[in-house]
Design a protein around this motif. Structure first.
Motif: not given
Length: 341
Positions: A256-264
């Motif tokens: 879930r952290i990776a999902d957010v990070a990848e959006r940025f």
């Protein structure tokens, strides 16, 4: 590379070189790879190097000292640790070390936090490093030796600091509670906290870090990848956390952290490397580096610009331990020895 200054004046680069792997942690490293890693670190602007007698039964100290030989001594900071005295065991030299390092068992580690043990350990470290001084000395893993370490051990280090033999003293551990007690009850300058202040573990936030800010003690964050869980863009199913198989719910949390990070346009390892430096008490992040390629990768992760909006989104979603909203660089640095340069 930016530096942060301890209350005694010692300046640590925000990225420190962890030399455990130069002691053949888990597998062999060549002398050339070790030397190349230190050279790459120097070229990247790293000027803080950390080692210990425990790492490869002295091999890490010998390799690090050899690689730094010829460098201007006043241009880098060197830390080592005391508490494990190396006792020669020539009768076991044909065996391999049984404590995680791929080296011959020519020595055994003997716990000793007495004044004599501290002095003998430091003298031997200086010999292996080939230098006349180290800048920072930590008590190493005194978990089961609190009474001796918190009295004769820390007293010996404070004496050395007050005599000008070393510039800063403290302790390094894989827990936060005992470090917090040491900060509150002893005259230490800096502590190394391994694995208890990371992108997924905020244990140190409730005791150690507030105590450090209150007492003007700096914190060096280590093991910020939590044994591999945070070392890749996405955790694999068999990834480890704190040296054991990571639980499924924690793996899902990192996704879930990776999902957010990848959006940025960022990655989990970049966030893991930079997260702890957002707290005002933290002076440096020490990452283990075995090769020049490891150095290049870690330096790039530290240099990556992470937008404030990403941290705000992670905080809003409750995906990372909260830091009360303010990055370390924006807090009043006079609260703590880790001033920003």
């Amino acid at each position: 590379m930016r530096e942060r200054r301890l209350r005694t004046g010692v300046r640590l680069t925000e990225l420190g070189f962890g030399a455990a792997q130069l002691g053949n942690l888990y597998r062999r490293t060549t002398d050339q790879d070790a030397h190349d890693a230190v050279d790459a670190a120097w070229d990247a602007g790293i000027r803080y190097f950390d080692t210990a007698p425990h790492y490869g039964l002295g091999l890490s100290e010998r390799r690090l000292g050899a690689a730094l030989a010829g460098r201007p001594r006043d241009e880098y900071v060197l830390s080592t640790k005391v508490g494990r005295v190396l006792v020669p065991t020539p009768d076991r030299a044909h065996l391999r070390d049984d404590d995680g390092f791929d080296v011959p068992a020519r020595f055994r580690r003997e716990w000793d936090f007495t004044r004599d043990g501290v002095l003998r350990s430091l003298e031997a470290s200086l010999d292996r490093l080939g230098t006349d001084r180290v800048d920072v000395v930590y008590l190493h893993d005194p978990d089961a030796h609190w009474e001796q370490a918190s009295t004769s051990g820390i007293d010996a280090l404070v004496e050395l600091r007050d005599q000008g033999v070393v510039s800063a003293v403290g302790a390094g551990m894989n827990q936060a509670a005992m470090l917090a007690r040491l900060v509150r009850e002893s005259d230490v300058d800096v502590v190394m906290c391994a694995g208890r202040f990371t992108l997924v573990d905020g244990t140190a936030l409730t005791g150690l870090l507030p105590a450090a800010l209150d007492r003007g003690v700096s914190v060096v964050a280590a093991a910020v990848y939590n044994s591999g869980l945070l070392a890749g863009p996405r955790p694999l199913p068999d990834v480890r956390y704190d040296y054991e198989q990571a639980p499924a719910d924690l793996i899902a949390h990192v996704h879930r952290i990776a999902d957010v990070a990848e959006r940025f346009g960022c990655t989990v390892p970049e966030l893991a490397a930079q997260y702890t430096l957002r707290h005002a008490a933290v002076a440096s992040v020490v990452l283990g580096m075995r090769t020049a390629a490891h150095v290049t990768t870690n330096a790039a992760r530290m240099a990556r610009e992470v937008p404030d909006e990403l941290w705000e989104e992670l905080d809003r979603l409750g995906l990372v331990p909260g830091l009360d909203g303010a990055p370390g660089g924006e807090q009043d640095s006079t609260q703590n020895g880790a001033t920003h340069d």
